[in-house]
Design a protein around this motif. Sequence first.
Motif, PDB file in Angstrom:
ATOM      1  N   ASP A 112      38.754 -25.878 -13.184  1.00 42.20           N
ATOM      2  CA  ASP A 112      39.002 -25.623 -15.034  1.00 42.20           C
ATOM      3  C   ASP A 112      37.256 -24.702 -15.187  1.00 42.20           C
ATOM      4  O   ASP A 112      37.370 -24.431 -15.684  1.00 42.20           O
ATOM      5  CB  ASP A 112      39.422 -26.554 -15.973  1.00 42.20           C
ATOM      6  CG  ASP A 112      41.123 -27.197 -14.848  1.00 42.20           C
ATOM      7  OD1 ASP A 112      41.644 -26.521 -14.798  1.00 42.20           O
ATOM      8  OD2 ASP A 112      40.368 -28.376 -15.129  1.00 42.20           O
ATOM      9  N   LYS A 197      43.640 -27.366 -22.134  1.00 39.28           N
ATOM     10  CA  LYS A 197      43.991 -27.110 -20.099  1.00 39.28           C
ATOM     11  C   LYS A 197      45.525 -26.530 -19.919  1.00 39.28           C
ATOM     12  O   LYS A 197      45.530 -25.253 -19.500  1.00 39.28           O
ATOM     13  CB  LYS A 197      43.897 -27.647 -19.002  1.00 39.28           C
ATOM     14  CG  LYS A 197      43.817 -28.214 -17.506  1.00 39.28           C
ATOM     15  CD  LYS A 197      43.815 -28.807 -16.860  1.00 39.28           C
ATOM     16  CE  LYS A 197      44.294 -28.676 -15.406  1.00 39.28           C
ATOM     17  NZ  LYS A 197      43.549 -29.437 -14.569  1.00 39.28           N
ATOM     18  N   ARG A 201      46.057 -22.211 -19.349  1.00 42.96           N
ATOM     19  CA  ARG A 201      46.450 -21.832 -17.924  1.00 42.96           C
ATOM     20  C   ARG A 201      47.884 -21.452 -18.431  1.00 42.96           C
ATOM     21  O   ARG A 201      48.253 -20.940 -16.861  1.00 42.96           O
ATOM     22  CB  ARG A 201      46.764 -23.277 -16.825  1.00 42.96           C
ATOM     23  CG  ARG A 201      45.060 -23.235 -16.430  1.00 42.96           C
ATOM     24  CD  ARG A 201      44.908 -24.684 -15.012  1.00 42.96           C
ATOM     25  NE  ARG A 201      43.848 -25.198 -14.738  1.00 42.96           N
ATOM     26  CZ  ARG A 201      42.824 -23.479 -14.096  1.00 42.96           C
ATOM     27  NH1 ARG A 201      43.933 -23.143 -13.369  1.00 42.96           N
ATOM     28  NH2 ARG A 201      41.990 -24.266 -13.148  1.00 42.96           N
TER      29      ARG A 201
END
Length: 234
Positions: A112, A197, A201
């Motif tokens: 990440d 996250k 994504r």
Amino acid sequence: MIRVSDADAVRVVTLDRPDAANAVTPEGLGALADAVADAPVPVVLIRGAGDAFCAGADLSVVAEVAADGDPTPFVEAGQRALSRIADADAAVVAGVDGAARGGGVELALACDVRVATPDATFGEPGVTFGLFGAWGGTHRLPDTVGMADAMDLSLSGRVVDAGEARRMGLVSRVVDEPRAVADELAANDPSALRLLKERLRDDAPVDAQEAAEAEAFAALVAEHADALAEHRKG
């Protein structure tokens, strides 16, 4: 080839084959993916032992694959492992210190956050000996740095330093100690880290993304209702 330690909301996963510049086998990548996916803490830092981050795929394994004649299982095993790292609940930081080559760059791309020390270097040398990185790099690299720089790195096989990697967006920071970045992330709310996250994504259509964004925000508001009420009083 993997060492794992947990402390202060950060799991540190170390590639530990310094005599081989931390080159990895598909099995080693599987163990790495297990260590990341099963992390009981909100942040994982991946780093290499010795003077390299990761030299990529172990060429002795590649030679065995060539002798066998069917490279598909080798490729698919690496793709699965890196997809598991990308999809892990934890926020995953690649702390690149020293050389990242080929599959090592692909490993960093699956993380990440990518940070580099001043001694870090990056290269996709596969083209120089008739191959290329096939563990997801051909889509993650242009998604990360843009098509022009992805083409340049991949088709030339050249090596870039930390400063150039920062310029093209391959890493977000150049730091003396990658662990400090992992600690910075770990100081934040773990639920917010996980949901951020997930949302960042998401590649669904925009309408679906926005609906999921609203749902995730509502979940965080509900989780922190008491703290928000206290803040309002203050």
